[in-house]
Design a protein around this motif. Structure first.
Motif, PDB file in Angstrom:
ATOM      1  N   HIS A 175      23.157  75.371 -21.753  1.00 51.63           N
ATOM      2  CA  HIS A 175      23.858  74.643 -20.688  1.00 51.63           C
ATOM      3  C   HIS A 175      22.988  74.401 -19.456  1.00 51.63           C
ATOM      4  O   HIS A 175      23.302  73.528 -18.647  1.00 51.63           O
ATOM      5  CB  HIS A 175      25.126  75.402 -20.276  1.00 51.63           C
ATOM      6  N   LEU A 176      21.904  75.166 -19.307  1.00 52.60           N
ATOM      7  CA  LEU A 176      21.062  74.995 -18.118  1.00 52.60           C
ATOM      8  C   LEU A 176      19.645  75.470 -18.404  1.00 52.60           C
ATOM      9  O   LEU A 176      19.425  76.341 -19.248  1.00 52.60           O
ATOM     10  CB  LEU A 176      21.643  75.754 -16.928  1.00 52.60           C
ATOM     11  N   PRO A 177      18.655  74.884 -17.719  1.00 46.74           N
ATOM     12  CA  PRO A 177      17.277  75.344 -17.865  1.00 46.74           C
ATOM     13  C   PRO A 177      17.078  76.655 -17.084  1.00 46.74           C
ATOM     14  O   PRO A 177      17.048  76.659 -15.862  1.00 46.74           O
ATOM     15  CB  PRO A 177      16.435  74.217 -17.258  1.00 46.74           C
ATOM     16  N   ILE A 178      16.968  77.763 -17.810  1.00 45.89           N
ATOM     17  CA  ILE A 178      16.809  79.076 -17.192  1.00 45.89           C
ATOM     18  C   ILE A 178      15.396  79.199 -16.612  1.00 45.89           C
ATOM     19  O   ILE A 178      14.434  78.664 -17.164  1.00 45.89           O
ATOM     20  CB  ILE A 178      17.054  80.175 -18.245  1.00 45.89           C
ATOM     21  N   ALA A 179      15.275  79.932 -15.492  1.00 49.42           N
ATOM     22  CA  ALA A 179      13.965  80.086 -14.866  1.00 49.42           C
ATOM     23  C   ALA A 179      13.925  81.364 -14.039  1.00 49.42           C
ATOM     24  O   ALA A 179      14.961  81.982 -13.772  1.00 49.42           O
ATOM     25  CB  ALA A 179      13.651  78.885 -13.981  1.00 49.42           C
TER      26      ALA A 179
ATOM     27  N   LEU B 215       9.726  70.873 -26.254  1.00 48.56           N
ATOM     28  CA  LEU B 215      10.600  71.366 -25.189  1.00 48.56           C
ATOM     29  C   LEU B 215      12.021  70.832 -25.361  1.00 48.56           C
ATOM     30  O   LEU B 215      12.228  69.641 -25.620  1.00 48.56           O
ATOM     31  CB  LEU B 215      10.074  70.963 -23.813  1.00 48.56           C
ATOM     32  N   TYR B 216      12.993  71.706 -25.166  1.00 47.11           N
ATOM     33  CA  TYR B 216      14.409  71.326 -25.262  1.00 47.11           C
ATOM     34  C   TYR B 216      14.875  70.695 -23.949  1.00 47.11           C
ATOM     35  O   TYR B 216      15.553  69.665 -23.956  1.00 47.11           O
ATOM     36  CB  TYR B 216      15.242  72.574 -25.580  1.00 47.11           C
ATOM     37  N   TRP B 217      14.554  71.326 -22.823  1.00 45.40           N
ATOM     38  CA  TRP B 217      14.905  70.793 -21.501  1.00 45.40           C
ATOM     39  C   TRP B 217      13.707  70.032 -20.939  1.00 45.40           C
ATOM     40  O   TRP B 217      12.593  70.533 -20.938  1.00 45.40           O
ATOM     41  CB  TRP B 217      15.306  71.915 -20.547  1.00 45.40           C
ATOM     42  N   THR B 218      13.938  68.823 -20.440  1.00 45.03           N
ATOM     43  CA  THR B 218      12.854  67.981 -19.944  1.00 45.03           C
ATOM     44  C   THR B 218      12.411  68.407 -18.553  1.00 45.03           C
ATOM     45  O   THR B 218      13.128  69.121 -17.833  1.00 45.03           O
ATOM     46  CB  THR B 218      13.288  66.510 -19.885  1.00 45.03           C
ATOM     47  N   ALA B 219      11.228  67.946 -18.156  1.00 40.02           N
ATOM     48  CA  ALA B 219      10.705  68.260 -16.822  1.00 40.02           C
ATOM     49  C   ALA B 219      11.607  67.708 -15.726  1.00 40.02           C
ATOM     50  O   ALA B 219      11.780  68.334 -14.670  1.00 40.02           O
ATOM     51  CB  ALA B 219       9.292  67.704 -16.679  1.00 40.02           C
ATOM     52  N   THR B 220      12.194  66.547 -15.958  1.00 43.29           N
ATOM     53  CA  THR B 220      13.081  65.963 -14.949  1.00 43.29           C
ATOM     54  C   THR B 220      14.392  66.744 -14.846  1.00 43.29           C
ATOM     55  O   THR B 220      14.950  66.907 -13.754  1.00 43.29           O
ATOM     56  CB  THR B 220      13.345  64.486 -15.273  1.00 43.29           C
ATOM     57  N   GLN B 221      14.892  67.240 -15.964  1.00 41.44           N
ATOM     58  CA  GLN B 221      16.078  68.101 -15.915  1.00 41.44           C
ATOM     59  C   GLN B 221      15.764  69.414 -15.199  1.00 41.44           C
ATOM     60  O   GLN B 221      16.592  69.931 -14.442  1.00 41.44           O
ATOM     61  CB  GLN B 221      16.584  68.376 -17.325  1.00 41.44           C
TER      62      GLN B 221
ATOM     63  N   SER C  63      16.409  60.813 -21.962  1.00 44.48           N
ATOM     64  CA  SER C  63      15.723  62.101 -21.944  1.00 44.48           C
ATOM     65  C   SER C  63      14.431  61.956 -22.721  1.00 44.48           C
ATOM     66  O   SER C  63      14.451  61.604 -23.898  1.00 44.48           O
ATOM     67  CB  SER C  63      16.600  63.191 -22.574  1.00 44.48           C
ATOM     68  N   LYS C  64      13.296  62.242 -22.076  1.00 48.89           N
ATOM     69  CA  LYS C  64      12.023  62.046 -22.766  1.00 48.89           C
ATOM     70  C   LYS C  64      11.061  63.197 -22.495  1.00 48.89           C
ATOM     71  O   LYS C  64      11.068  63.832 -21.443  1.00 48.89           O
ATOM     72  CB  LYS C  64      11.377  60.725 -22.361  1.00 48.89           C
ATOM     73  N   ASN C  65      10.255  63.458 -23.503  1.00 50.73           N
ATOM     74  CA  ASN C  65       9.115  64.350 -23.413  1.00 50.73           C
ATOM     75  C   ASN C  65       7.848  63.518 -23.598  1.00 50.73           C
ATOM     76  O   ASN C  65       7.901  62.285 -23.561  1.00 50.73           O
ATOM     77  CB  ASN C  65       9.201  65.451 -24.474  1.00 50.73           C
TER      78      ASN C  65
ATOM     79  N   GLN D 220      20.293  67.409 -27.459  1.00 51.33           N
ATOM     80  CA  GLN D 220      20.855  68.534 -26.718  1.00 51.33           C
ATOM     81  C   GLN D 220      22.335  68.685 -27.064  1.00 51.33           C
ATOM     82  O   GLN D 220      23.137  67.779 -26.848  1.00 51.33           O
ATOM     83  CB  GLN D 220      20.656  68.333 -25.211  1.00 51.33           C
ATOM     84  N   ASN D 221      22.657  69.840 -27.630  1.00 51.19           N
ATOM     85  CA  ASN D 221      24.013  70.107 -28.087  1.00 51.19           C
ATOM     86  C   ASN D 221      24.406  71.524 -27.675  1.00 51.19           C
ATOM     87  O   ASN D 221      23.744  72.478 -28.071  1.00 51.19           O
ATOM     88  CB  ASN D 221      24.096  69.951 -29.605  1.00 51.19           C
TER      89      ASN D 221
END
Length: 422
Positions: A159-163, A327-333, A297-299, A284-285
């Motif tokens: 649900h979110l890009p963890i960091a 990568l699952y989550w993109t840099a922009t996300q 959404s792009k890599n 993304q699901n």
């Protein structure tokens, strides 16, 4: 069609006219760093180009002081129109059919330096550093190792890009030695925790986006506008002491197991150079929440490799081949999520992707995964084995995009492990 420069560029070079990455360098006889651009085996001194009045576009003609700074931060703060104008100007000046620099022998001598005669410095003044955890394969493997396959990936991860918030002061340029850290690790039985040098030193194959224009405190960046806040990417090795990390990370996350050193490559490859290699990101699901939903959404199709060279050896062993597209989550996300609570980003901030592992055994991005936490040691080319990194080991990350007859690359990101202090 391959672009041609009057500077000789080998077809396998990471730095053709299609790339033109930005960095900061220092000639051997000079005390001050200054911005430069890589072309073939040379560095173009942007301060000399600015002093000659060749940045004559509508934005930079009166603002070329950004190229007389010891970092790229002032240039980054000017935004994408200035970045594109600079890139177009440099591309034209270095073109084979443009005489302005080609035929000016005095200016050429002052502005073009062989790479082996300069020292590369950190390209930006990093005020803040955040490291994400955006590869599903890496998350699943690490979770399986420590929690078992039933609880490998926590529910929030999708649900979110963890960091976590990293340590900006220990970010170093490629070629800097890394001293093995000391710290506490898990106690055995009823004993006290072990204290001493880490026994599980690891590399992490990552990349990092460099923030260009930031956002004001209390505001956020729309995910579909986040592209214009990213200047480009570098290679990154987020060195990790896995035993220290495993003991300290609950409940607040990484600390001493990460903060002793993070290595980045010297050249920042711009998004303009990477755009021809854009590709779709994994599906993304479940679908992300609206603030993370992108119009596209792009890599990027960036081929990544890790080589390991033991102390005293000349032969390197390739231990990992992966790709940024995993990568699952993109840099922009990542950037949009970072700012959604009103957190302000600044020019030069570093946003790491997290370890970039792929689906295959040879695409795993760290020793923790490659050796399954030391249970399945790697065999190197010289016949020696590794569960984790040993003193004297040198790790080199490389990455490039393959075009038709040219490469857009990042050069190398390397570091060597030195013994812990006595």
């Amino acid at each position: 069609m391959v672009m041609r420069s009057f500077v000789d560029v080998d077809p396998d070079s990471h730095f053709p006219l299609e790339n033109l990455p930005f960095g900061v360098f220092k000639p051997a006889d000079d005390k001050e760093g200054r911005p430069g651009v890589a072309i073939g085996n040379f560095v173009l001194d942007l301060s000399e180009i600015a002093a000659a009045g060749l940045f004559s576009g509508p934005i930079l003609s009166g603002n070329s002081q950004c190229f007389f700074q010891p970092s790229l931060n002032m240039f980054l703060a000017m935004g994408r129109p200035a970045w594109k104008e600079a890139r177009m100007t440099i591309q034209k000046l270095l073109s084979a059919d443009e005489p302005t620099l080609r035929d000016d022998q005095i200016l050429r001598k002052k502005s073009l330096f062989p790479m082996d005669q300069v020292k590369m410095l950190l390209p930006v003044r990093v005020g803040d550093y955040t490291d994400f955890f955006c590869s599903m394969y890496h998350a699943r493997n690490c979770g399986t190792i420590f929690r078992g396959p039933e609880h490998a990936i926590p529910p929030n991860w999708f649900h979110l890009p963890i960091a976590y918030h990293g340590r900006a002061s220990s970010i170093v340029i490629s070629g800097t030695d890394i001293i093995r850290p000391r710290g506490q690790t898990h106690p055995v039985g009823d004993s006290h925790p072990y204290f001493g040098p880490s026994k599980k030193m690891d590399f992490e194959l990552e990349m990092a986006s460099i923030v260009g224009t930031g956002n004001a405190l209390g505001t956020s960046v729309n995910v579909n506008e986040a592209y214009d806040h990213i200047f480009g990417f570098v290679l990154m090795n987020d060195w990790s002491a896995r035993d220290i990390q495993a003991w300290e990370y609950q409940p607040l996350g990484p600390f001493l197991g990460k903060s002793f050193g993070t290595t980045i490559s010297p050249w920042i490859v711009t998004l303009e150079a990477l755009e021809p290699f854009a590709c779709d990101c994994p599906k993304q699901n479940p679908p992300p929440l609206p603030y993370l939903t992108e119009s596209r959404s792009k890599n990027y199709d960036i081929k990544l490799e890790v080589r390991l060279k033991p102390a005293g050896e000349t032969q390197e062993s390739v231990v990992t081949r992966s790709n940024f597209c995993n990568l699952y989550w993109t840099a922009t996300q990542q950037l949009a999520h970072h700012t959604i609570n009103g957190c302000n980003l600044n020019p030069g901030d570093l946003l790491g992707t997290g370890t970039i592992s792929g689906p295959d055994p040879e695409s795993l991005g760290c020793m923790l995964e490659l050796t399954w936490n030391g249970q399945k040691p790697l065999t190197l080319q010289n016949g020696s084995t590794r569960s984790f990194l040993e003193d004297g080991d040198e790790v080199t990350l490389t990455g490039y995009c393959q075009g038709e007859g040219y490469r857009v690359g990042f050069g190398e990101c390397s570091g060597r492990i030195l013994p812990a202090p006595k």
